[in-house]
Design an enzyme around this catalytic site. Structure first.
Site, PDB file in Angstrom:
ATOM      1  N   LYS A  96      11.449  18.582   7.663  1.00  0.00           N
ATOM      2  CA  LYS A  96      10.381  17.937   8.203  1.00  0.00           C
ATOM      3  C   LYS A  96      10.099  17.946   9.752  1.00  0.00           C
ATOM      4  CE  LYS A  96       8.005  14.652   6.293  1.00  0.00           C
ATOM      5  NZ  LYS A  96       6.744  15.387   6.218  1.00  0.00           N
TER       6      LYS A  96
ATOM      7  N   ASP B 207       6.062  13.323  11.594  1.00  0.00           N
ATOM      8  CA  ASP B 207       5.490  12.977  10.582  1.00  0.00           C
ATOM      9  C   ASP B 207       6.346  12.406   9.667  1.00  0.00           C
ATOM     10  OD1 ASP B 207       3.827  12.888   7.936  1.00  0.00           O
ATOM     11  OD2 ASP B 207       4.427  14.765   7.823  1.00  0.00           O
TER      12      ASP B 207
ATOM     13  N   HIS C 124       5.561  10.924   6.515  1.00  0.00           N
ATOM     14  CA  HIS C 124       5.286  11.113   5.120  1.00  0.00           C
ATOM     15  C   HIS C 124       6.205  12.051   4.294  1.00  0.00           C
ATOM     16  CE1 HIS C 124       1.852   8.807   6.933  1.00  0.00           C
ATOM     17  NE2 HIS C 124       1.819   8.455   5.587  1.00  0.00           N
TER      18      HIS C 124
ATOM     19  N   TYR D   9       0.722  -1.150   0.037  1.00  0.00           N
ATOM     20  CA  TYR D   9      -0.027  -0.138  -0.014  1.00  0.00           C
ATOM     21  C   TYR D   9       0.960   1.281  -0.066  1.00  0.00           C
ATOM     22  CZ  TYR D   9      -3.336   3.520   1.435  1.00  0.00           C
ATOM     23  OH  TYR D   9      -3.839   5.005   1.618  1.00  0.00           O
ATOM     24  N   HIS D  10       1.936   1.366   0.740  1.00  0.00           N
ATOM     25  CA  HIS D  10       2.499   2.816   1.314  1.00  0.00           C
ATOM     26  C   HIS D  10       3.458   2.946  -0.074  1.00  0.00           C
ATOM     27  CE1 HIS D  10       1.074   1.184   4.909  1.00  0.00           C
ATOM     28  NE2 HIS D  10       0.660   2.279   5.075  1.00  0.00           N
TER      29      HIS D  10
END
Length: 659
Positions: free
Chosen positions: A533, A537, A539, A170-171
């Site tokens: 970042k 998080d 992502h 998925y990722h």
């Protein structure tokens, strides 16, 4: 005699949920179960995922934002209050700290008077894709693989109905993977895990078929649903062949490709968000229409996830989509609809050939761990994502409402300030207060004994699960458990896949490159941007693409990866002498972390440095950030990277003129 046709059992209905506190999440779970949800999918907040207690400095702004904070066994008990854990099929999206969260669940089962052997569900526990996409890794690859194999070795007998790992393609798709890369890299992960388990002294050869039977996968389903059908069929065949030939599994039932799904979140748009409902429905078909390759469990994102945190009503809508498909249509009344289809068979074979060639390339370089450490897989994903974004920019890929058919009426679905769920800022303070109260009433002697036992077992090479379960009962916290592992195996910072990428010269950026060259001459040196970042998080896709595009148009780029403190970002800006700072935050913590960065810059005399921010940021929050001094705010609707680069050049020029 009944004329009612036979219907297959539907998949497990889930919604991915959790927020604010264990108590609020428990209420949400019980409500969803009452609405017909048949399994739980637990979202944990970033401190829990990365092994920090809620009062750790790195947890600031992140507590309860993207999931539920679980600091100790009492939090876990609250999460499952009035939900008998042995009767529930529970999926937990947890990776670096998976052994700990499973230990807490076992402790809760024992406290409820249940037999842990009856537990059913899944720990995601795919750390390989964390180095490539989500970024919630903590420990280096080899020790992380050891933790996974510990869990597999423990659960195969002690929790035999549990899936100790959910290998996640998925990722990878979210990070830009092509279907062939998605198949190849997820299979490489499964091979790494199974090879590690097979090499253990405490897992006999006769247990390997049972191990294989408990390995599950977690797939993505994008809008190209015919291709997604072929992808699922290809993975089904590859897994069957791989487990038979490489691991000698003779039982066809043990070789079944068992997978759950969340359909694509990457393709959800902020522009015309009502179109996302149609996208979600079509994507669902990709993993339900082919009976031979149908998912075992399904969770659908909410239509408004590109705008912010979904409300209970939004999650209900996604659940109802599944129920209408399963119970109103005739989908479950037929054999596989695609057997004998020349189109599907040809595309499936092509995907198998391409993905097996890529898998072989990874295995030849030493497998998934080696391909993480040498950054091969990460570089491939960054490049694939770049190609996808360029195709959207150029119009080669159409995204309705974004780069075509952009004329629109105002959407009544997003009117007012209640169109998304907002986590009360008091949730973090209250969670910290509960944590402090828990620490004050537990037995410190029991905690210290349990932590020492954990250290001893780990140093002796023992299985992490038994001492972790003991630690859960003793009142050890998430941060304390993870700190012991950090102390013994260390921490890790994965390659970004950006730093060593050659600068591309493309016509699409020629005008911006010329502007960068001209302004650099005026400044006396090359424009330099810091891409940062802050917070937990992980992502990093957006940050990586900004870094890649900035290099492509001729800027110098400082990008050190994920999980930086505001202090580290401000100090790096000072040390590197940058002209502009770009912050990327997708966890909803922008309101705290951006202001913290601005404060740190001011304390270093750098408040003149312009800051731009990107993330899932509601307009009300964007106005607050602009009022605080942020020069530009970008959200998912801002897909045009050339425009963003041009505006960053504008920001630097404005700042230089004001100096």
């Amino acid at each position: 005699m009944s004329d009612t046709p036979h219907r297959d059992r539907p998949w497990v209905f889930r919604t991915y949920s959790g927020h604010s506190s264990a108590e609020a999440s428990n209420t949400l779970y019980r409500t969803n179960l009452a609405k017909g949800q048949t399994g739980l999918s637990v979202a944990f907040d970033l401190p829990t995922q990365t092994g920090y207690d809620s009062d750790h400095p790195l947890a600031r702004g992140e507590v309860g934002k993207v999931g539920v904070p679980i600091g100790h066994v009492e939090d876990m008990e609250t999460l499952f209050r009035d939900i008998p854990v042995e009767q529930m099929n529970t999926s937990m999206t947890i990776n670096a700290t998976a052994a700990w969260l499973l230990s807490l669940l076992v402790a809760v089962a024992e406290r409820q008077g249940s037999d842990p052997k009856l537990l059913q569900g899944t720990t995601q526990n795919d750390i390989v894709k964390e180095y490539l996409s989500r970024g919630t890794y903590v420990f280096p690859p080899e020790p992380s693989l050891r933790l996974i194999s510990d869990m597999v070795a423990y659960t195969v007998d002690e929790i035999p109905k549990w899936n100790p790992i959910n290998v996640c393609s998925y990722h990878l798709q979210e990070a830009g993977a092509t279907p062939a890369q998605e198949i190849a890299y997820s299979m490489a992960t499964a091979v790494a895990v199974l090879d590690a388990v097979a090499a253990r002294d405490d897992v006999p050869a006769e247990a390997i078929p049972r191990v294989v039977a408990r390995i599950s996968f977690f797939l993505n389903a994008g809008i190209r649903f015919v291709e997604e059908i072929c992808k699922a069929r290809a993975m089904t065949e590859i897994w069957d062949e791989l487990t038979r030939e490489r691991y000698g599994v003779d039982d066809p039932k043990a070789r079944r490709f068992r997978y759950g799904v969340q359909v694509n979140s990457l393709g959800l748009t902020e522009a015309q968000p009502e179109n996302n409902v149609i996208r979600i429905v079509l994507e669902t078909l990709g993993v339900t229409m082919s009976k031979k390759a149908r998912c075992r469990a399904l969770q659908l994102p909410a239509w408004n996830e590109a705008l912010g945190l979904p409300r209970p009503w939004d999650q209900q809508w996604s659940l109802r989509i599944q129920q209408v498909l399963a119970y109103e249509t005739d989908l479950l009344e037929h054999e596989d609809l695609f057997d004998g289809s020349r189109v599907v068979e040809a595309r499936t074979r092509a995907l198998m050939e391409e993905s097996l060639a890529e898998l072989e390339k990874v295995l030849e370089m030493g497998g998934a761990v080696a391909a993480i450490e040498n950054a091969y897989m990460k570089r491939q994903l960054v490049e694939s994502q770049s190609q996808r974004l360029r195709a959207i920019e150029s119009g080669d890929i159409t995204v309705v409402g974004v780069n075509r058919f952009t004329e629109t009426e105002p959407s009544p679905l997003v009117e007012g300030d209640q169109s998304i769920l907002k986590v009360d800022e008091s949730a973090e303070r209250e969670q910290i207060e509960r944590l402090e109260a828990f620490r004050s009433r537990r037995s410190q002697a029991d905690v210290e004994a349990a932590l020492q036992n954990l250290r001893d077992v780990l140093k002796q090479g023992g299985n992490v699960m038994p001492p972790s379960i003991r630690a859960a009962h003793a009142g050890v916290t998430t941060g304390e458990w993870a700190d012991v592992l950090r102390e013994i195996v260390g921490e890790y910072r994965a390659p970004t896949g950006v730093a060593d990428r050659p600068v591309a010269q493309r016509e699409s950026g020629a005008e911006t490159r010329q502007r960068v060259d001209e302004l650099s001459r005026d400044l006396g040196r090359r424009i330099k941007i810091l891409v940062g970042k802050p917070g937990l998080d992980g992502h990093s896709n957006g940050a990586e693409q900004i870094a890649v595009k900035a290099r492509d148009v001729g800027m110098e780029v400082v990008y050190e990866g994920i999980r930086l403190t505001p202090q580290e970002i401000a100090q790096s800006a000072r040390d590197e002498g940058v002209h502009v700072i770009g912050l990327s935050i997708l966890s909803g913590s922008h309101g705290v972390l951006v202001l913290d960065v601005l404060k740190e810059l001011a304390t270093r005399g750098l408040d003149h440095l312009p800051v731009v921010v990107g993330g899932i940021i509601p307009e009300e929050d964007a106005e607050t950030l602009r009022a605080a001094g942020v020069r530009r705010v970008y959200t998912p609707k801002d897909f045009d990277m050339a425009r963003i680069m041009g505006e960053i050049v504008d920001v630097v020029a404005e700042s230089a003129a004001a100096a």
